[in-house]
Scaffold this motif. Sequence first.
Motif, PDB file in Angstrom:
ATOM      1  N   ALA A  51      -0.990  -0.641  10.496  1.00 16.32           N
ATOM      2  CA  ALA A  51       0.107  -1.616  10.523  1.00 16.32           C
ATOM      3  C   ALA A  51       0.717  -1.714  11.914  1.00 16.32           C
ATOM      4  O   ALA A  51       1.051  -2.803  12.378  1.00 16.32           O
ATOM      5  CB  ALA A  51       1.168  -1.230   9.501  1.00 16.32           C
ATOM      6  N   VAL A  97      -0.984  -5.344  13.098  1.00 15.72           N
ATOM      7  CA  VAL A  97      -0.056  -6.398  12.670  1.00 15.72           C
ATOM      8  C   VAL A  97       0.697  -7.056  13.829  1.00 15.72           C
ATOM      9  O   VAL A  97       0.756  -8.286  13.899  1.00 15.72           O
ATOM     10  CB  VAL A  97       0.923  -5.852  11.602  1.00 15.72           C
ATOM     11  CG1 VAL A  97       2.026  -6.838  11.301  1.00 15.72           C
ATOM     12  CG2 VAL A  97       0.164  -5.497  10.338  1.00 15.72           C
ATOM     13  N   LEU A 117       9.101  -3.715  11.201  1.00 17.46           N
ATOM     14  CA  LEU A 117       7.902  -2.949  10.877  1.00 17.46           C
ATOM     15  C   LEU A 117       8.175  -1.441  10.847  1.00 17.46           C
ATOM     16  O   LEU A 117       7.801  -0.782   9.874  1.00 17.46           O
ATOM     17  CB  LEU A 117       6.780  -3.295  11.863  1.00 17.46           C
ATOM     18  CG  LEU A 117       5.398  -2.787  11.538  1.00 17.46           C
ATOM     19  CD1 LEU A 117       4.948  -3.259  10.155  1.00 17.46           C
ATOM     20  CD2 LEU A 117       4.417  -3.255  12.591  1.00 17.46           C
TER      21      LEU A 117
END
Length: 117
Positions: A89, A93, A65
């Motif tokens: 994110a 996530v 990521l």
Amino acid sequence: MSNQRRVAVSSPQTRLAHARRRRHPGRLPPTLDPAEAERAVRVFRAQRRPAARTLAGLVALVFGLPLLLWALPALVDLRLLGIPTAWLALVAVPFPVLVGLAWWHLRRAERAEDPPP
């Protein structure tokens, strides 16, 4: 400074715990009979591959990521509801993915432990 003896100070609970530990001889874990030991080895071997996959997924998430955000700097400038997509994110996530990995790993581990039909 005088010749005073140094003394270690500990709580009464610590002294009791140490005294109890010394009084009781070490207990050995129970030994398995050969059939149970063989089944335990089979279960261990069956659980290794899903464990390696889970670990690989965790490593991909933890390192992937940030690398994705570094490789796509446009995500930093893109905003959703006024919040940078990169922040979303990083916050939204990982946790659902971690829960999914844990659920997947638990299912595979339990399946390996189930006795064969």
